[in-house]
Design a protein around this motif. Structure first.
Motif, PDB file in Angstrom:
ATOM      1  N   VAL A 161      15.850  -2.367  18.694  1.00 23.76           N
ATOM      2  CA  VAL A 161      16.865  -2.532  17.663  1.00 23.76           C
ATOM      3  C   VAL A 161      16.968  -3.985  17.237  1.00 23.76           C
ATOM      4  O   VAL A 161      17.931  -4.383  16.614  1.00 23.76           O
ATOM      5  CB  VAL A 161      18.249  -2.044  18.142  1.00 23.76           C
ATOM      6  N   SER A 162      15.964  -4.792  17.542  1.00 23.30           N
ATOM      7  CA  SER A 162      16.028  -6.201  17.181  1.00 23.30           C
ATOM      8  C   SER A 162      15.458  -6.421  15.797  1.00 23.30           C
ATOM      9  O   SER A 162      14.807  -5.572  15.212  1.00 23.30           O
ATOM     10  CB  SER A 162      15.233  -7.038  18.197  1.00 23.30           C
ATOM     11  N   ALA A 163      15.707  -7.629  15.276  1.00 22.39           N
ATOM     12  CA  ALA A 163      15.112  -7.990  14.002  1.00 22.39           C
ATOM     13  C   ALA A 163      13.670  -8.376  14.224  1.00 22.39           C
ATOM     14  O   ALA A 163      13.292  -8.931  15.239  1.00 22.39           O
ATOM     15  CB  ALA A 163      15.875  -9.169  13.384  1.00 22.39           C
ATOM     16  N   GLY A 164      12.825  -8.105  13.248  1.00 27.36           N
ATOM     17  CA  GLY A 164      11.422  -8.451  13.406  1.00 27.36           C
ATOM     18  C   GLY A 164      10.660  -8.118  12.153  1.00 27.36           C
ATOM     19  O   GLY A 164      11.216  -7.750  11.134  1.00 27.36           O
ATOM     20  N   SER A 165       9.345  -8.240  12.194  1.00 31.03           N
ATOM     21  CA  SER A 165       8.542  -7.980  11.021  1.00 31.03           C
ATOM     22  C   SER A 165       8.560  -6.514  10.664  1.00 31.03           C
ATOM     23  O   SER A 165       8.490  -5.652  11.514  1.00 31.03           O
ATOM     24  CB  SER A 165       7.105  -8.426  11.276  1.00 31.03           C
ATOM     25  N   ASP A 166       8.643  -6.233   9.354  1.00 29.56           N
ATOM     26  CA  ASP A 166       8.563  -4.864   8.897  1.00 29.56           C
ATOM     27  C   ASP A 166       7.302  -4.637   8.086  1.00 29.56           C
ATOM     28  O   ASP A 166       7.165  -3.636   7.405  1.00 29.56           O
ATOM     29  CB  ASP A 166       9.792  -4.508   8.058  1.00 29.56           C
ATOM     30  N   ARG A 167       6.398  -5.583   8.152  1.00 30.00           N
ATOM     31  CA  ARG A 167       5.163  -5.453   7.411  1.00 30.00           C
ATOM     32  C   ARG A 167       4.057  -5.064   8.366  1.00 30.00           C
ATOM     33  O   ARG A 167       3.920  -5.638   9.441  1.00 30.00           O
ATOM     34  CB  ARG A 167       4.808  -6.785   6.737  1.00 30.00           C
ATOM     35  N   PRO A 168       3.243  -4.069   8.047  1.00 29.23           N
ATOM     36  CA  PRO A 168       2.216  -3.604   8.985  1.00 29.23           C
ATOM     37  C   PRO A 168       1.297  -4.737   9.412  1.00 29.23           C
ATOM     38  O   PRO A 168       0.822  -5.529   8.593  1.00 29.23           O
ATOM     39  CB  PRO A 168       1.443  -2.551   8.157  1.00 29.23           C
ATOM     40  N   GLY A 169       1.098  -4.843  10.736  1.00 27.81           N
ATOM     41  CA  GLY A 169       0.145  -5.797  11.255  1.00 27.81           C
ATOM     42  C   GLY A 169       0.636  -7.203  11.371  1.00 27.81           C
ATOM     43  O   GLY A 169      -0.128  -8.126  11.637  1.00 27.81           O
ATOM     44  N   GLY A 208       0.831  -1.183   0.000  1.00 22.38           N
ATOM     45  CA  GLY A 208       0.000   0.000   0.000  1.00 22.38           C
ATOM     46  C   GLY A 208       0.872   1.241   0.000  1.00 22.38           C
ATOM     47  O   GLY A 208       1.789   1.389  -0.804  1.00 22.38           O
ATOM     48  N   ARG A 209       0.662   2.118   0.965  1.00 27.72           N
ATOM     49  CA  ARG A 209       1.461   3.336   1.060  1.00 27.72           C
ATOM     50  C   ARG A 209       2.733   3.132   1.885  1.00 27.72           C
ATOM     51  O   ARG A 209       3.565   4.028   1.969  1.00 27.72           O
ATOM     52  CB  ARG A 209       0.627   4.454   1.704  1.00 27.72           C
ATOM     53  N   PHE A 210       2.863   1.953   2.467  1.00 28.92           N
ATOM     54  CA  PHE A 210       4.023   1.693   3.325  1.00 28.92           C
ATOM     55  C   PHE A 210       5.181   1.168   2.503  1.00 28.92           C
ATOM     56  O   PHE A 210       5.079   0.111   1.866  1.00 28.92           O
ATOM     57  CB  PHE A 210       3.652   0.691   4.416  1.00 28.92           C
ATOM     58  N   GLN A 211       6.298   1.886   2.504  1.00 27.63           N
ATOM     59  CA  GLN A 211       7.494   1.497   1.768  1.00 27.63           C
ATOM     60  C   GLN A 211       8.369   0.650   2.682  1.00 27.63           C
ATOM     61  O   GLN A 211       9.128   1.164   3.499  1.00 27.63           O
ATOM     62  CB  GLN A 211       8.265   2.732   1.302  1.00 27.63           C
TER      63      GLN A 211
END
Length: 316
Positions: free
Chosen positions: A301-309, A14-17
């Protein structure tokens, strides 16, 4: 030719890059750390590299192959260890590996994969009885079954005790020494610093720092810390220092030289500098610096999901 090539890669939801025009290369036999806070873009980048997602812009090559167009060939030559894996809880660890072997060309013997992951003693243990760290090791055993030329490790040692974590570090080092290319994400900064020779730090979908690990850290300022003698005021020290409570901290490009200067000064005055510690910049120092520069919360500062929700599962 590099084992992994990423050129102007971009991906939006969507609008999230999630990934914004990033480029980097990973040479064969290199351990490459992809780091950043939650939501920085790491998970999406791994999905794009492994063919779980199609890029909006840019190109990716893994072992000279397109992960989308040549998906079957890529999957046959790489091992992927995601943040979460779906196991059948009533199967044993050994049976799980045996079943997985049926879908893996030229697979290692199950016993060899279990040994590499440090799970030989758990071969007959049901998956539901494994600890969180042991399940991560089972993930690793499956990722290594096909003797991969490329290995993607997303949070590989989460939940492991210190001994198990260091054993896995040695496995990764041995694989890289034999020519396997390893790309890992981890929120254990010591782990990244111990294993990786190259790194990229992402924030808000972009690479904000990248290059050689040793050179990147050498370019940062180190520090010398010590207990300030009660009879000394900060202004009397031979080097500028920040004092917090009884602890004085000197920022220095060459911390060893700074420590020698302080020790010589103290010796001339018959003083003893207690709790003296000199160290070069670490990844932790670098992250704290970035936290201030980019207003990153220091506990994020950890790794994790970068996708909304999403909760952090790297699968599409």
């Amino acid at each position: 030719m590099p084992a992994i090539q990423v050129n102007h890669l971009g991906k939006s939801y969507g609008r999230f890059q999630a990934v914004n025009d990033i480029s980097f290369e990973v040479e064969a036999g290199t351990v490459f750390a992809l780091l950043g806070r939650n939501g920085a873009g790491k998970t999406t980048t791994i999905e794009l590299l492994t063919g779980f997602q199609k890029p909006d812009t840019g190109t990716v090559r893994v072992l000279r192959l397109d992960p989308i167009r040549d998906r079957a060939q890529v999957r046959g030559n790489v091992g992927i260890m995601l943040q979460e894996a779906g196991f059948f809880p009533e199967l044993t660890a050994g049976h799980t590996v045996e079943i997985w072997r049926d879908f893996t060309p030229a697979a290692r013997p199950a016993s060899e994969a279990l040994e590499l992951a440090g799970l030989t003693a758990k071969e007959k243990t049901k998956v539901r009885q494994l600890s969180g760290g042991e399940k991560r090791r089972l993930d690793l055993a499956l990722a290594l079954l096909g003797r991969p030329d490329g290995l993607f490790l997303d949070e590989p040692t989460t939940g492991m005790d210190p001994e198990a974590r260091r054993n896995i570090w040695q496995v990764v080092r041995d694989l890289a020494a034999r020519g396997t290319t390893v790309l890992l994400t981890t929120h254990y900064l010591e782990e990244a610093q111990q294993l990786a020779t190259k790194l990229a730090i992402m924030d808000r979908g972009e690479i904000v720092i990248g290059g050689d690990m040793a050179e990147t850290l050498a370019a940062r300022v180190g520090r010398v810390s010590f207990e300030l003698p009660s009879v000394i005021r900060p202004g009397e020290l031979p080097l500028p220092a920040t004092v917090r409570g009884s602890l004085a901290v000197v920022q220095a490009a060459d911390p060893d030289l700074a420590a020698q200067t302080l020790l010589s000064w103290a010796s001339e005055r018959g003083l003893r500098l207690r709790r003296l510690e000199a160290r070069t910049a670490s990844l932790e120092d670098l992250f704290l610096e970035l936290a201030q520069s980019y207003e990153i919360p220091q506990n994020d500062v950890s790794a994790g999901s970068d996708r909304p929700g999403r909760s952090g599962d790297a699968r599409a």
